[in-house]
Design a protein around this motif. Structure first.
Motif, mmCIF file in Angstrom:
data_model
loop_
_atom_site.group_PDB
_atom_site.id
_atom_site.type_symbol
_atom_site.label_atom_id
_atom_site.label_comp_id
_atom_site.label_asym_id
_atom_site.label_seq_id
_atom_site.Cartn_x
_atom_site.Cartn_y
_atom_site.Cartn_z
ATOM 1 N N GLU A 68 1.045 -1.194 -0.105
ATOM 2 C CA GLU A 68 0.327 0.003 -0.138
ATOM 3 C C GLU A 68 0.958 0.929 0.020
ATOM 4 O O GLU A 68 1.855 1.310 0.885
ATOM 5 N N GLY A 69 0.882 1.935 -1.042
ATOM 6 C CA GLY A 69 1.512 3.628 -1.390
ATOM 7 C C GLY A 69 1.568 4.179 0.107
ATOM 8 O O GLY A 69 1.668 5.253 0.139
ATOM 9 N N ARG A 70 0.075 4.444 0.407
ATOM 10 C CA ARG A 70 -0.519 5.226 1.194
ATOM 11 C C ARG A 70 -0.037 4.891 2.750
ATOM 12 O O ARG A 70 0.050 4.486 2.990
ATOM 13 N N ARG A 71 1.478 6.256 3.336
ATOM 14 C CA ARG A 71 1.164 6.189 4.324
ATOM 15 C C ARG A 71 0.690 7.366 4.885
ATOM 16 O O ARG A 71 0.861 8.844 4.757
ATOM 17 N N ASP A 72 0.709 6.554 6.718
ATOM 18 C CA ASP A 72 -0.010 8.005 7.740
ATOM 19 C C ASP A 72 -1.200 8.377 7.255
ATOM 20 O O ASP A 72 -1.120 10.143 7.552
ATOM 21 N N VAL A 73 -2.061 7.542 6.034
ATOM 22 C CA VAL A 73 -2.943 8.619 6.183
ATOM 23 C C VAL A 73 -4.285 7.633 6.575
ATOM 24 O O VAL A 73 -4.078 6.076 5.966
ATOM 25 N N ILE A 113 -7.315 5.399 5.110
ATOM 26 C CA ILE A 113 -7.879 4.612 4.268
ATOM 27 C C ILE A 113 -9.686 3.645 4.814
ATOM 28 O O ILE A 113 -8.543 3.277 5.828
ATOM 29 N N ALA A 130 -9.237 -0.196 0.335
ATOM 30 C CA ALA A 130 -7.407 -0.976 0.065
ATOM 31 C C ALA A 130 -7.331 -2.087 -0.734
ATOM 32 O O ALA A 130 -6.181 -2.613 -1.116
ATOM 33 N N SER A 188 -2.628 -5.962 -3.232
ATOM 34 C CA SER A 188 -3.552 -4.881 -2.268
ATOM 35 C C SER A 188 -3.200 -5.295 -0.488
ATOM 36 O O SER A 188 -2.579 -6.232 -0.326
ATOM 37 N N ALA A 217 -4.586 2.953 8.516
ATOM 38 C CA ALA A 217 -3.250 3.256 8.217
ATOM 39 C C ALA A 217 -2.402 2.047 8.813
ATOM 40 O O ALA A 217 -1.925 1.822 8.704
#
Length: 332
Positions: A141-146, A148, A153, A161, A209
């Motif tokens: 998962e490329g999104r970090r510290d947010v 979701i 996801a 994923s 997250a």
């Protein structure tokens, strides 16, 4: 940072005497006050010194609960037992042959609270018993510290994923997920219980997250691990996929993930066929028959599409089981 958060660490174990001491030792420096941690060990029919070693840590790790199954039940059943005994605000898992860097659990509780999510996931380090260099394995998962939505996801369905990263120990969970049934395991599954649980959680309204954290080290290629045995317990992945299939097909809005489930099934089935020389002849026959039988329960169109997408090597491995099913479905 407030230090009133507490965590239950669930450790299912069968004959883990060679490693559980290291795992428990790594828990000694996880939280600022030992009273803020409960360690729940499920000794699933061990015949070695697992229980004796665990008891040696009884006065070093806050509250310790040791549950004993006189005969092995399954890792799925052990996780269910652990969740029933856990009573702290957060839930973490640790396999008996793995270990955590200091401060990991405090960090994960804080990040979960700061981000306002139901659970967090992390990368991990793989340590190989065969002597290979350790390597970092990233959560897909490329999104970090947010925050979701866990369901988002899974997307896009044709990419790796978070449902392809099922490890229970690669993160931490708020106990509200247990209380309302979003985080749940299935009794009797000797393997694959983690994938069913992560799908169940991903299809819920939970939020997640992915965060950086002090490492957890996952020990690979341990001879006594279920990933290294070659008997009928490995066939639990068939029962597990039946549960996942039913979860995805239960609601119209989730059927978009049917192709993802089929792709996972073909990949994991090919993995087991590729290593089946360690099985008995009867178990090899049962493996192929079970793969074919499960394939008959899948819709033809997505099965045919994913069959073409899996590549020549996997088609060669699975052809005797899958091709007859595709032909039967085409003529039906």
């Amino acid at each position: 940072m407030p230090f009133d958060r507490s965590v239950s660490v669930i450790i299912p174990v069968h004959n883990g005497a060679d490693f559980i001491g290291t795992a428990l030792q790594s828990l000694e420096r996880q939280v600022s006050d030992p009273a803020r941690m409960q360690v729940v060990i499920i000794d699933d029919g061990s015949t070695d010194r697992t229980g004796d070693i665990a008891r040696e840590f009884g006065d070093r790790l806050g509250e310790m609960v040791i549950l004993r199954n006189e005969s092995p039940q399954s890792v799925g059943t052990a996780r269910v037992q652990g969740l029933k005994a856990a009573d702290r605000e957060y839930i973490a898992f640790l396999d008996a042959d793995d270990w955590m860097a200091p401060g990991r659990l405090d960090h994960l509780m804080a990040r979960c609270d700061e981000l306002g999510v139901d659970f967090v996931r992390t990368d991990h380090v793989r340590a190989f018993e065969t002597g290979q260099p350790r390597e970092i394995h990233r959560a897909p998962e490329g999104r970090r510290d947010v925050p979701i939505a866990a369901r988002d996801a899974i997307l896009p369905t044709n990419h790796a994923s978070l449902v392809d990263y099922p490890f229970p120990w690669a993160g931490i969970f708020h106990r509200r997920l247990v209380d309302d049934g979003r985080l749940a395991y299935d009794e009797g599954l000797h393997s694959f219980e983690d994938r069913v649980a992560i799908w169940r959680l991903a299809l819920s309204d939970a939020t997640v997250a992915v965060v950086d954290a002090p490492w957890i080290v996952y020990r690979r290629d341990v001879g006594t691990s279920l990933t290294q045995v070659f008997d009928r317990r490995q066939l639990a992945f068939i029962d597990g996929f039946a549960l996942v299939r039913d979860l995805v097909m239960a609601r119209d809005e989730d059927r978009v993930f049917e192709a993802k489930v089929i792709r996972q099934f073909l990949a994991i089935a090919a993995h087991h066929v590729a290593r089946d020389r360690g099985m008995s002849h009867a178990d090899r026959r049962l493996l192929r028959a079970s793969i074919r039988e499960f394939a008959t329960t899948l819709d033809r169109e997505p099965l045919a599409k994913e069959w073409e997408a899996i590549g020549m090597a996997r088609r060669s491995q699975l052809g005797p089981a899958i091709l007859p099913v595709l032909k039967e479905k085409a003529s039906a």
